[in-house]
Design an enzyme around this catalytic site. Structure first.
Site, PDB file in Angstrom:
ATOM      1  CB  SER A 266      43.314   4.173  19.450  1.00  0.00           C
ATOM      2  OG  SER A 266      42.766   4.916  19.905  1.00  0.00           O
TER       3      SER A 266
ATOM      4  CG  HIS B  92      46.303   7.567  21.924  1.00  0.00           C
ATOM      5  ND1 HIS B  92      46.044   8.295  21.023  1.00  0.00           N
ATOM      6  CD2 HIS B  92      45.137   7.021  21.555  1.00  0.00           C
ATOM      7  CE1 HIS B  92      45.906   7.747  19.680  1.00  0.00           C
ATOM      8  NE2 HIS B  92      44.496   7.289  19.266  1.00  0.00           N
TER       9      HIS B  92
END
EC number: 3.4.21.105
Length: 315
Positions: free
Chosen positions: A144, A195
């Site tokens: 991610s 992230h």
């Protein structure tokens, strides 16, 4: 971080259905290879998750640097894999066709490594500033972070428009920040630092020196590898001046394709072009006996122009 359980991998089945719905021949090679590698590591993990995740304690203090390579390729469960790879699928289709397969592969490899490094720096900084050593033991795994970096690139190349996040319209250029906060609050178990590291790497590429450094490194590699039949020149908007050569050595330059882009796209945006291409592919499958052309098949420029204008005139 929980260890995944054995059983029916519903997320993996849904991912495969998405791939076949789009059509394998409609997915650029590096994007398809990235999906395949992640699926392979999910089904055949190199190491258990606890031994492939990255943390300051494991990587920096215990010098287990191979985790930087392993962590982006391992996922906690099939749903973790599904959501990451579906996101990769759509980002990859757009970005690889814009940047070219070789440069996109270079971007993926660089981002995979740098997001881990930036993640470690963030965790180390927070642990030192807050005097909380637990941050050094936080272990993250998954693709991610790379996806957030690619999200920054996608928004950089297509800055206009809005996306809907939790029912609120958000401008594309701020979408990655809104998603960062939304995911953190809606799914507390996700890695906020991972992230954020991806966003920072993406900004280093679009706004900072990373792209110039990558250009320089690529130039050094090409100069050591010797001359080749193809040359790629990149700027902040992606590839330009792609050059090939005839058998007798005469160069064929495709600059005019970019200058007269509307002739080929009928003024459509990238998303509209993608949607129309997929619909056309599905229509062709149902109305012709011949299968679709493999990805990378190139018609002569005049024939391509004739077919595209004929298709647009018929609509």
């Amino acid at each position: 971080m929980q260890r995944r359980t054995r059983g029916i991998n519903t997320g993996l089945l849904l991912l495969l259905s998405q791939v076949f719905q789009i059509g394998i021949n409609n997915i650029p090679p590096v994007t398809l290879a990235t999906l395949a590698v992640n699926v392979w590591f999910f089904l055949n993990p190199w190491k258990p998750l606890y031994h492939s995740c990255i943390s300051v304690e494991k990587c920096y203090q215990q010098k287990d640097w191979q985790r930087l390579l392993l962590s982006p390729l391992h996922h906690g469960d099939d749903w973790h894999l599904y959501f990451n790879m579906v996101s990769m699928l759509w980002k990859g289709v757009k970005l690889e066709r814009r940047l070219g397969s070789r440069w996109f592969a270079y971007v993926i490899a660089t981002f995979s490594l740098l997001t881990g490094v930036v993640y470690l720096l963030l965790q180390f900084t927070v642990a030192e500033l807050l005097n909380q050593p637990d941050f050094k033991r936080n272990c993250a795994v998954g693709f991610s972070g790379v996806l957030f970096a690619l999200k920054v690139l996608s928004n950089h190349y297509c800055p206009g428009g809005f996306v809907n996040i939790l029912g609120f319209p958000v401008p594309n250029r701020f979408a990655c920040w809104a998603e960062l906060v939304a995911i953190h609050f809606c799914t507390p178990g996700t890695s906020f630092a991972g992230h954020l590291a991806g966003i920072l790497v993406g900004l280093m590429y679009t706004q900072g020196p990373l792209k110039k450094i990558m250009d320089t490194c690529a130039g050094i590699f090409i100069s050591h590898a010797g001359p080749s039949g193809q040359q790629n020149h990149f700027n902040n908007a992606g590839p330009s001046g792609y050059q090939n050569h005839y058998a007798d050595g005469r160069p064929v330059t495709y600059d005019a394709t970019y200058r007269n882009y509307d002739v080929y796209t009928a003024g459509l945006s990238e998303e509209e072009q993608l949607e129309r291409a997929l619909r056309a592919s599905i229509w062709d499958r149902g109305n012709t006996r011949n299968g679709p052309m493999p990805y990378g098949f190139r018609l002569p420029p005049e024939e391509m122009r004739r077919q595209r204008l004929h298709r647009f005139d018929g609509q």
